[in-house]
Each structure stands twice: as C-alpha cells, then as structure tokens.
Design a protein around this motif. Structure first.
Motif, PDB file in Angstrom:
ATOM      1  N   GLY B 100       0.828  -1.204   0.000  1.00 46.03           N
ATOM      2  CA  GLY B 100       0.000   0.000   0.000  1.00 46.03           C
ATOM      3  C   GLY B 100       0.858   1.248   0.000  1.00 46.03           C
ATOM      4  N   ALA B 101       1.863   1.255   0.879  1.00 43.69           N
ATOM      5  CA  ALA B 101       2.744   2.418   0.970  1.00 43.69           C
ATOM      6  C   ALA B 101       3.439   2.664  -0.356  1.00 43.69           C
ATOM      7  CB  ALA B 101       3.771   2.201   2.082  1.00 43.69           C
ATOM      8  N   LEU B 102       3.897   1.566  -0.982  1.00 42.00           N
ATOM      9  CA  LEU B 102       4.618   1.716  -2.240  1.00 42.00           C
ATOM     10  C   LEU B 102       3.716   2.183  -3.365  1.00 42.00           C
ATOM     11  CD1 LEU B 102       7.231  -1.114  -2.508  1.00 42.00           C
ATOM     12  CD2 LEU B 102       7.552   1.345  -2.423  1.00 42.00           C
ATOM     13  N   ALA B 103       2.488   1.641  -3.405  1.00 46.49           N
ATOM     14  CA  ALA B 103       1.569   2.040  -4.466  1.00 46.49           C
ATOM     15  C   ALA B 103       1.311   3.539  -4.403  1.00 46.49           C
ATOM     16  CB  ALA B 103       0.261   1.263  -4.341  1.00 46.49           C
ATOM     17  N   LEU B 104       1.075   4.032  -3.190  1.00 49.06           N
ATOM     18  CA  LEU B 104       0.821   5.465  -3.002  1.00 49.06           C
ATOM     19  C   LEU B 104       2.047   6.281  -3.403  1.00 49.06           C
ATOM     20  CD1 LEU B 104      -1.215   7.517  -2.001  1.00 49.06           C
ATOM     21  CD2 LEU B 104      -0.328   7.222   0.305  1.00 49.06           C
ATOM     22  N   CYS B 105       3.237   5.822  -2.954  1.00 45.97           N
ATOM     23  CA  CYS B 105       4.465   6.550  -3.267  1.00 45.97           C
ATOM     24  C   CYS B 105       4.755   6.525  -4.761  1.00 45.97           C
ATOM     25  CB  CYS B 105       5.643   5.946  -2.509  1.00 45.97           C
ATOM     26  SG  CYS B 105       5.650   6.411  -0.782  1.00 45.97           S
ATOM     27  N   ALA B 106       4.530   5.367  -5.398  1.00 48.94           N
ATOM     28  CA  ALA B 106       4.800   5.256  -6.831  1.00 48.94           C
ATOM     29  C   ALA B 106       3.923   6.230  -7.607  1.00 48.94           C
ATOM     30  CB  ALA B 106       4.564   3.825  -7.299  1.00 48.94           C
ATOM     31  N   SER B 107       2.642   6.326  -7.209  1.00 45.08           N
ATOM     32  CA  SER B 107       1.755   7.260  -7.901  1.00 45.08           C
ATOM     33  C   SER B 107       2.239   8.691  -7.708  1.00 45.08           C
ATOM     34  CB  SER B 107       0.332   7.143  -7.358  1.00 45.08           C
ATOM     35  OG  SER B 107      -0.026   5.802  -7.236  1.00 45.08           O
ATOM     36  N   THR B 108       2.688   8.999  -6.477  1.00 47.56           N
ATOM     37  CA  THR B 108       3.172  10.351  -6.213  1.00 47.56           C
ATOM     38  C   THR B 108       4.424  10.646  -7.027  1.00 47.56           C
ATOM     39  OG1 THR B 108       2.400   9.968  -3.967  1.00 47.56           O
ATOM     40  CG2 THR B 108       3.638  11.989  -4.361  1.00 47.56           C
ATOM     41  N   ILE B 109       5.340   9.667  -7.101  1.00 48.38           N
ATOM     42  CA  ILE B 109       6.565   9.853  -7.892  1.00 48.38           C
ATOM     43  C   ILE B 109       6.202  10.107  -9.356  1.00 48.38           C
ATOM     44  CG2 ILE B 109       8.659   8.733  -8.763  1.00 48.38           C
ATOM     45  CD1 ILE B 109       8.632   7.037  -6.162  1.00 48.38           C
ATOM     46  N   ALA B 110       5.289   9.256  -9.875  1.00 49.44           N
ATOM     47  CA  ALA B 110       4.892   9.397 -11.271  1.00 49.44           C
ATOM     48  C   ALA B 110       4.284  10.765 -11.525  1.00 49.44           C
ATOM     49  CB  ALA B 110       3.904   8.292 -11.642  1.00 49.44           C
ATOM     50  N   LEU B 111       3.473  11.221 -10.550  1.00 49.41           N
ATOM     51  CA  LEU B 111       2.812  12.519 -10.671  1.00 49.41           C
ATOM     52  C   LEU B 111       3.834  13.652 -10.697  1.00 49.41           C
ATOM     53  CD1 LEU B 111      -0.271  13.097 -10.696  1.00 49.41           C
ATOM     54  CD2 LEU B 111       0.011  13.926  -8.348  1.00 49.41           C
ATOM     55  N   ILE B 112       4.756  13.630  -9.710  1.00 52.82           N
ATOM     56  CA  ILE B 112       5.747  14.705  -9.609  1.00 52.82           C
ATOM     57  C   ILE B 112       6.651  14.703 -10.840  1.00 52.82           C
ATOM     58  CG2 ILE B 112       7.747  15.568  -8.332  1.00 52.82           C
ATOM     59  CD1 ILE B 112       6.478  14.603  -5.785  1.00 52.82           C
ATOM     60  N   ASN B 113       7.087  13.503 -11.262  1.00 54.37           N
ATOM     61  CA  ASN B 113       8.016  13.435 -12.391  1.00 54.37           C
ATOM     62  C   ASN B 113       7.368  13.834 -13.702  1.00 54.37           C
ATOM     63  OD1 ASN B 113      10.143  12.764 -10.833  1.00 54.37           O
ATOM     64  ND2 ASN B 113      10.099  10.577 -11.287  1.00 54.37           N
ATOM     65  N   ARG B 114       6.035  13.761 -13.771  1.00 60.57           N
ATOM     66  CA  ARG B 114       5.369  14.206 -14.994  1.00 60.57           C
ATOM     67  C   ARG B 114       5.304  15.720 -15.083  1.00 60.57           C
ATOM     68  NH1 ARG B 114       4.194   9.217 -14.952  1.00 60.57           N
ATOM     69  NH2 ARG B 114       3.316   8.069 -16.717  1.00 60.57           N
ATOM     70  N   THR B 115       5.615  16.407 -13.963  1.00 61.99           N
ATOM     71  CA  THR B 115       5.635  17.867 -14.005  1.00 61.99           C
ATOM     72  C   THR B 115       6.966  18.381 -14.527  1.00 61.99           C
ATOM     73  OG1 THR B 115       6.518  18.059 -11.769  1.00 61.99           O
ATOM     74  CG2 THR B 115       4.119  17.985 -12.000  1.00 61.99           C
ATOM     75  N   GLU B 116       7.982  17.507 -14.601  1.00 57.15           N
ATOM     76  CA  GLU B 116       9.288  17.949 -15.081  1.00 57.15           C
ATOM     77  C   GLU B 116       9.193  18.312 -16.555  1.00 57.15           C
ATOM     78  OE1 GLU B 116      13.957  16.533 -14.875  1.00 57.15           O
ATOM     79  OE2 GLU B 116      12.351  15.150 -14.350  1.00 57.15           O
ATOM     80  N   LYS B 117       9.630  19.527 -16.887  1.00 56.66           N
ATOM     81  CA  LYS B 117       9.387  20.040 -18.235  1.00 56.66           C
ATOM     82  C   LYS B 117      10.146  19.291 -19.306  1.00 56.66           C
ATOM     83  CE  LYS B 117       8.501  24.637 -16.545  1.00 56.66           C
ATOM     84  NZ  LYS B 117       9.490  24.988 -15.532  1.00 56.66           N
ATOM     85  N   ASP B 118      11.446  19.044 -19.064  1.00 53.15           N
ATOM     86  CA  ASP B 118      12.262  18.488 -20.140  1.00 53.15           C
ATOM     87  C   ASP B 118      12.286  16.960 -20.146  1.00 53.15           C
ATOM     88  OD1 ASP B 118      15.477  19.074 -18.533  1.00 53.15           O
ATOM     89  OD2 ASP B 118      13.523  18.538 -17.753  1.00 53.15           O
ATOM     90  N   ALA B 119      11.392  16.350 -19.379  1.00 53.11           N
ATOM     91  CA  ALA B 119      11.464  14.892 -19.251  1.00 53.11           C
ATOM     92  C   ALA B 119      11.088  14.177 -20.538  1.00 53.11           C
ATOM     93  CB  ALA B 119      10.563  14.415 -18.123  1.00 53.11           C
ATOM     94  N   GLY B 120      10.090  14.711 -21.237  1.00 47.53           N
ATOM     95  CA  GLY B 120       9.578  13.974 -22.385  1.00 47.53           C
ATOM     96  C   GLY B 120      10.280  14.290 -23.699  1.00 47.53           C
TER      97      GLY B 120
END
Lengths: 254, 138
Positions: B100-120
C-alpha cells in the motif's frame, strides 16, 4: 583435500565473497542476455538471485542474516555489510554533476517529507485494520513502512513489544525488496530518466538499500542522485517517527 | 597514486558519518542523520575543489571510481544477507502495509516526475509503452 579447500575458503571470507558475487553477476548477465533478451537488467537478476540465496540460507540455518549465516559465506556479510555498502555509495557521488543536484534541491526536500508521511499513514492504517488499534503499535508499524530502520528505532523509543517490532521490520523489508525488484519494471511509469526524477524517487521510495539497488538495476548513472536524497530519509524518519507522527496518531486514536 | 583517491574517499566517508552522528545527538535521536549523504556532499566538494587546482590526476580518480563501480556487486552481497524468511513470514500486515505504501508513493513519484518540463523531450514515441508498463505494475 576437500577439508583443505574448506579451510582456505573459511579463512578468506571476504575474498570468497568477491568470487561468489562475481560468479552471481556473470550468471545474471548471461540470463539477462539470453533468457530475457536484455529486457531485464543483469543487476536486477543478480539482486533477485541474492535474495533467493538469502531465503535459502535463512531457511537452512534459521538465522537472520540470510546466506551470511552459513560459515562458508560469512564473507558475504562483510562485503554487503553497512561499512562497504556506505563506502561504495559515497564513491558513486564522484560522478554527480553538482549543478544537476542543486537544481533538484527543493523537490528533493518535498519528496523526502512526502516519502515519510505517506507510507506512515498507509502502514498505520493497515495496522489499525488488522486490529492493532493502540497508538504505539500503529506508530511502530507505520514507521516500519517508512524503512526497516525507522520502524525499530521508533518502536524502541515509544516502548513497543518485540512482536510489533518484528512486524515493523518485516514491513520495511518487504518494502525494500519490492523496491529493489519493482523499480526496473516500473521505471517507465515512474519516469525515471533524469537526475531530478531519481531524486524524487529517492525521497519518496525511501529505503537506501531498495532505492540504490532499484536504481542500479534501472540505470547506474541515476544511483548517486537517488541515494543522496534517500540517505536523509532514515534520519528524517527516526526524527519524526517517535515525535510528531507518534503524537499525531495518539491524538487521533485516543 | 591510486591510494590517494581511496584515502580521500575514506576521509569523506568517516567525516560524513561522524557529522551525521553528531547531528543525530544534537537533535536528540539515537541514530545517524544523513551521514552518508553528508559524506557524498563532502566528496563532491572535494572533487570540485581539487579539480580546479589540478590536484586530481587520473590515477587518483581511479581510486574512487573503482569503489563506485564495485557498488552493484556490494548490493548483491547485501541482498544475499537480508532476512527474507522473516519478511515473508510477517504475513499479510507486513505485505499489505508495504505494498500500500509503495503504491501510493509510486503514484506520487509518477505525478511529480510528470511535471518535469524536459522529461519527455527525447522520448516522444514512448508514452504508449509507458502506459502499458503502468498498467502491468499497478
């Protein structure tokens, strides 16, 4: 003859460990190339083999240190122990580009705080759902969900029973193992590509062992950025667990 | 000489752990607070400082990079000595709390990392495969 060989191995524990791990790495690289066509990184397979051997060693000896409990492999304990692990981790910082690290400073702090509070809430919630409804048990298991070091440190500070402590360590261990194995698989979903994303990951996923192994299996270049943040995770957890988080749980359930 | 590099690494390591212990004692927790992280920062600073003054010949660097390269084997050795038996025996509480902890953290990581401008930037064609892996791991 066999006895002499055994004596040689026993007296040269660390050197034996180098040979054994070298062999594991070699087999993993072969498995990675021919069995998975390079899709699963060799390091990840090596770590899985390591965990498998740890299970075998643990169930064989009944000890707590996996393969290292077998006297023939005691050198594994030294090679993978805290001293050499930290030494090697620090060495990876040599490749860090200082400008990259500075760029992600603030997001690293945010990730660290979230990475402590979110797992704690989930862990404490699960504990509550399974009937551990007192503040001490909930806090200890919640802290275990942060890392397997924060769990027992917090439990010891607030006076948890040894059963709860073991459960808390187990939670942290399962998490570390899941991070090790799952990171390369989930790397695309997590967008683990840049130093900044590795720092976010390091702060949120927490456990140094899980983060470092997971990143190592994903992209070795990202390891120092993730671990740089993750190393503060345990400290922050040990700081917040027995204090702020415990008081918060206490005020909620009392 | 190679040993200069290893010695520099050792000094940074020791100093970092010591400062981490000191920090832990100062704020009253019985643990090391970010010692390894402090050591890493010290090493980064030492490298920048020595590089600028030409005090870092290739052989000295080798004394550090060797240990950086030993990192994965060390992690394999670390994995081989985890208490996997206990972790599996912990039963559903440990597994559920961790997952449970990991699922929540993974979603948060994915969310934050999608805000990075030059990632894509470099991987325009990848989103479809990203979605697939996302479903598989969710």
């Amino acid at each position: 003859m066999i006895e002499m060989l055994e004596k040689t191995v026993l007296h040269n524990g660390l050197v034996t460990a180098f040979a054994v791990v070298g062999l594991i790495m070699y087999v993993s690289m072969l498995l990675s190339r021919y069995l998975t066509m390079g899709r699963v990184h060799g390091s990840a397979i090596a770590i899985l083999i390591g965990l498998g051997l740890a299970y075998w060693g643990g169930s064989h000896t009944g000890g707590q240190k996996g393969l290292a409990d077998l006297s023939l492999f005691s050198g594994i304990g030294l090679m993978g122990g805290a001293m050499l692990r930290d030494f090697a981790i620090v060495a990876t910082a040599f490749e860090v580009q200082a400008t990259e690290a500075r760029k992600a400073g603030m997001i690293g702090v945010v990730a660290l705080v979230l990475g402590t509070v979110l797992p704690f809430i989930v862990g404490a919630g699960v504990a509550y759902a399974f009937g551990y409804t007192d503040a001490v048990s909930m806090t200890t298991i919640g802290a275990g969900a942060v890392t397997y070091i924060v769990g027992p440190v917090t439990g010891a500070a607030i006076g948890a029973s040894s059963e709860i402590m073991a459960l808390s360590i187990a939670t942290g261990l399962v998490k570390a193992i899941l991070v090790m194995v799952g990171t390369p698989v989930a790397a695309g979903f997590l967008r683990l590509k840049t130093p900044r994303s590795a720092m976010v990951f390091g702060g949120l996923a927490g456990t140094v062992s899980g983060v470092s192994a997971g990143l190592a299996a994903t992209d070795r270049k990202l390891v120092p950025y993730g671990t740089l943040v993750a190393t503060f995770h345990t400290g922050l957890g040990c700081l917040m667990g027995p204090s702020v988080l415990y008081f918060a749980v206490k005020s909620l359930v009392a | 000489m190679i040993i200069y590099g290893t010695a520099l690494l050792a000094v940074c390591h020791l100093l970092g752990i010591f400062l981490g212990d000191l920090l832990g004692a100062l704020i009253g927790v019985k643990t090391n607070v970010g010692g390894v992280g402090i050591a890493m920062i010290l090493l980064i600073c030492a490298r920048l400082y020595m590089h600028k003054r030409g005090l870092m010949p290739q052989t000295t660097e080798l004394g550090v990079t060797f240990w950086g390269a030993m990192y994965i084997p060390v992690v394999v050795a670390m994995a081989a000595q985890q208490n996997v038996v206990a972790a599996l025996r912990g039963g559903p509480v440990a597994v559920l709390a961790a997952m449970g902890a990991l699922a929540l953290c993974a979603s948060t990581i994915a969310l934050i990392n999608r805000t990075e401008k030059d990632a894509g930037d470099e991987t325009v064609t990848e989103p479809s495969s990203d979605v697939k892996t996302g479903v598989k791991t969710a």
